[in-house]
Design an enzyme around this catalytic site. Structure first.
Site, PDB file in Angstrom:
ATOM      1  N   THR A  71      -9.032   1.793  -1.532  1.00 40.48           N
ATOM      2  CA  THR A  71      -9.412   1.581  -0.134  1.00 40.48           C
ATOM      3  C   THR A  71      -9.358   2.869   0.668  1.00 40.48           C
ATOM      4  O   THR A  71     -10.171   3.082   1.577  1.00 40.48           O
ATOM      5  CB  THR A  71      -8.492   0.526   0.507  1.00 40.48           C
ATOM      6  OG1 THR A  71      -8.591  -0.686  -0.230  1.00 40.48           O
ATOM      7  CG2 THR A  71      -8.878   0.254   1.950  1.00 40.48           C
ATOM      8  N   TYR A  84     -15.676  -3.922   2.402  1.00 40.26           N
ATOM      9  CA  TYR A  84     -15.902  -2.498   2.197  1.00 40.26           C
ATOM     10  C   TYR A  84     -16.064  -2.255   0.714  1.00 40.26           C
ATOM     11  O   TYR A  84     -15.735  -3.098  -0.119  1.00 40.26           O
ATOM     12  CB  TYR A  84     -14.746  -1.662   2.756  1.00 40.26           C
ATOM     13  CG  TYR A  84     -13.421  -1.946   2.090  1.00 40.26           C
ATOM     14  CD1 TYR A  84     -13.005  -1.236   0.967  1.00 40.26           C
ATOM     15  CD2 TYR A  84     -12.582  -2.942   2.583  1.00 40.26           C
ATOM     16  CE1 TYR A  84     -11.807  -1.514   0.347  1.00 40.26           C
ATOM     17  CE2 TYR A  84     -11.378  -3.237   1.960  1.00 40.26           C
ATOM     18  CZ  TYR A  84     -10.998  -2.525   0.860  1.00 40.26           C
ATOM     19  OH  TYR A  84      -9.809  -2.801   0.236  1.00 40.26           O
ATOM     20  N   THR A 150      -4.259   0.081  -3.049  1.00 40.56           N
ATOM     21  CA  THR A 150      -2.946  -0.538  -2.864  1.00 40.56           C
ATOM     22  C   THR A 150      -2.680  -1.718  -3.797  1.00 40.56           C
ATOM     23  O   THR A 150      -1.523  -2.085  -4.013  1.00 40.56           O
ATOM     24  CB  THR A 150      -2.777  -1.023  -1.413  1.00 40.56           C
ATOM     25  OG1 THR A 150      -3.820  -1.939  -1.089  1.00 40.56           O
ATOM     26  CG2 THR A 150      -2.809   0.158  -0.442  1.00 40.56           C
ATOM     27  N   LYS A 223       3.729  -4.844  -2.880  1.00 41.59           N
ATOM     28  CA  LYS A 223       2.819  -5.239  -1.807  1.00 41.59           C
ATOM     29  C   LYS A 223       3.111  -6.683  -1.417  1.00 41.59           C
ATOM     30  O   LYS A 223       3.184  -7.557  -2.275  1.00 41.59           O
ATOM     31  CB  LYS A 223       1.373  -5.084  -2.272  1.00 41.59           C
ATOM     32  CG  LYS A 223       0.326  -5.303  -1.188  1.00 41.59           C
ATOM     33  CD  LYS A 223      -1.080  -4.993  -1.707  1.00 41.59           C
ATOM     34  CE  LYS A 223      -2.124  -5.142  -0.607  1.00 41.59           C
ATOM     35  NZ  LYS A 223      -3.482  -4.781  -1.090  1.00 41.59           N
ATOM     36  N   GLU A 342      20.568 -19.184 -16.190  1.00 42.19           N
ATOM     37  CA  GLU A 342      19.831 -20.450 -16.283  1.00 42.19           C
ATOM     38  C   GLU A 342      19.389 -20.739 -17.711  1.00 42.19           C
ATOM     39  O   GLU A 342      19.267 -21.900 -18.108  1.00 42.19           O
ATOM     40  CB  GLU A 342      18.623 -20.434 -15.349  1.00 42.19           C
ATOM     41  CG  GLU A 342      18.995 -20.626 -13.893  1.00 42.19           C
ATOM     42  CD  GLU A 342      17.801 -21.048 -13.041  1.00 42.19           C
ATOM     43  OE1 GLU A 342      16.884 -21.687 -13.583  1.00 42.19           O
ATOM     44  OE2 GLU A 342      17.817 -20.725 -11.851  1.00 42.19           O
TER      45      GLU A 342
END
Length: 386
Positions: A71, A84, A150, A223, A342
């Site tokens: 980007t 874009y 990203t 992210k 667990e």
């Protein structure tokens, strides 16, 4: 804060100091900033040289900008308010969009690729790693900035953190808005990334990710939002520093332990490792399909503390006992997957990812497999030590 954990695997008891960031976390005693002389760089790993000395007084740091697309190099689509095309601008275009960046460092620019990060792949990873190691080995630069999309920046950062054999800084940077957007964040992010890479205080910190004035370590950054410029967080440890026009400030101490590093894989693609995403009502089809397509490793993005349905647990255990590396991670956004909590990893033959999310667990397993490491006890130890 570091925590002490005891790993138990097939009768093997291993004491390991764990940091909430997981792989590559910081566990030193003091932070430092660019406004003060650099602290001694982190202890070099075996076979490495401490080549992170600051440039001579009065000279500009030499920073290479290696562009991969994303980007930050995108240009808006006239037919859409938000669309874009990624990877349109070149490395030189990005530099030219940041007035005064040449006052921070002596810059060079190379185009490694020009793709959206959803298309990032093993070939580009290896090409990046080889080029960075070459630049450092020849002492041609004092730091490297990688421009990147990203979507997978955290995976590339994690990969580079474990194959770049230098204490000189590597900084990955991207943007949430394309270069032609009304309020593009790429130019400011690139300036910040160059500041960090040029900072003497960045030496010994491995690979970092810089966006929105915030510095993150490669092991914990992820992210968290589809569109916000404040999308990147380090959920377990917090950021390691901040940057503004005047200074680079690290709030986390230098790591005490050397990074776990591997040789750059000599061939691609890397060994196939699939992520199995757990959900309600799940059967073993995902596991069987992955194995049928040649997966040598499996990472469970489990519910809660790395758990899943009984059918999937049974299939994963069968795979582990046949020699497939199986790691339990979690689809939850933060927290540790605790070994033998667990699920009984000792009985199942599985490995706990600890604080690594599924995407980074996958990268680590690929590197381990590429280096012939498949024994569950060794894999578990490397998850603790990396």
């Amino acid at each position: 804060m570091p925590r002490k954990s005891v790993l138990r695997l097939a009768g093997l008891v291993v004491g390991a100091a764990l940091v909430v960031t997981g792989c590559g976390g910081n566990s030193g005693d003091s932070a430092n900033s660019a406004s003060t002389p650099s602290a001694t760089s982190a202890q070099a790993a075996p076979g490495k040289t401490d080549d992170a000395a600051a440039p001579a007084p009065g000279t500009q740091p030499r920073i290479a900008i290696l562009a991969t697309g994303g980007t930050i190099a995108g240009k808006a689509n006239a037919n859409s308010a938000v669309g874009y095309t990624a990877g349109e601008a070149t490395a030189k275009d990005l530099i030219d969009a940041v007035p005064g960046i040449d006052k921070i460092a002596k810059l060079s620019a190379e185009q490694i690729s020009n793709i959206g990060s959803q298309d990032m792949n093993d070939d580009v990873w290896v090409k990046l790693a080889d080029r960075i190691n070459q630049l450092f080995a020849r002492n041609e630069v004092d730091g490297v900035v990688v421009t990147h999309g990203t979507d997978t920046i955290e995976e590339t950062a994690f990969f580079l953190d474990h194959v770049v054999a230098s204490d000189k800084p590597v900084v990955l940077v991207g943007s949430m808005r394309p270069s032609t957007a009304l309020s593009a964040d790429g130019p400011a992010n690139l300036r910040s990334a160059v500041q960090v890479a040029a900072s003497p205080a960045a030496a010994g910190r491995g690979t970092m990710v810089v966006l929105n004035d915030t510095i993150h370590g490669a092991s914990d950054v992820t992210k968290t939002n589809t569109t916000s410029v404040q999308t990147f967080v380090s959920p377990n440890s917090g950021p390691i520093g901040h940057v503004d026009a005047a200074a680079v400030t690290f709030t986390a101490p230098l790591p005490k332990q050397p990074r776990l590093t591997f040789p750059v894989p000599g061939s691609t693609p890397l060994p196939r490792v699939d992520i199995i995403y757990s959900h309600a009502g799940m059967n073993a089809d995902q596991v069987n399909d992955a194995l049928g397509h040649g997966a040598k490793g499996l990472v469970l993005a489990g519910v809660g503390d790395g758990n899943t349905s009984k059918a999937v647990v049974d299939a994963l255990s069968k795979a582990a006992k046949s020699g497939v590396v199986v790691v339990r991670s979690s689809r939850v956004g933060s927290g540790s997957v605790v070994r033998n909590a667990e699920l009984n990893d000792d009985d199942l033959g599985t490995v706990s990812a600890m604080y690594l999310n599924p995407a980074k667990s996958r990268v680590l397993v690929q590197l381990l497999l590429a280096n012939g490491i498949t024994d569950p006890a060794k894999v578990q130890q490397d998850f603790a030590d990396c």
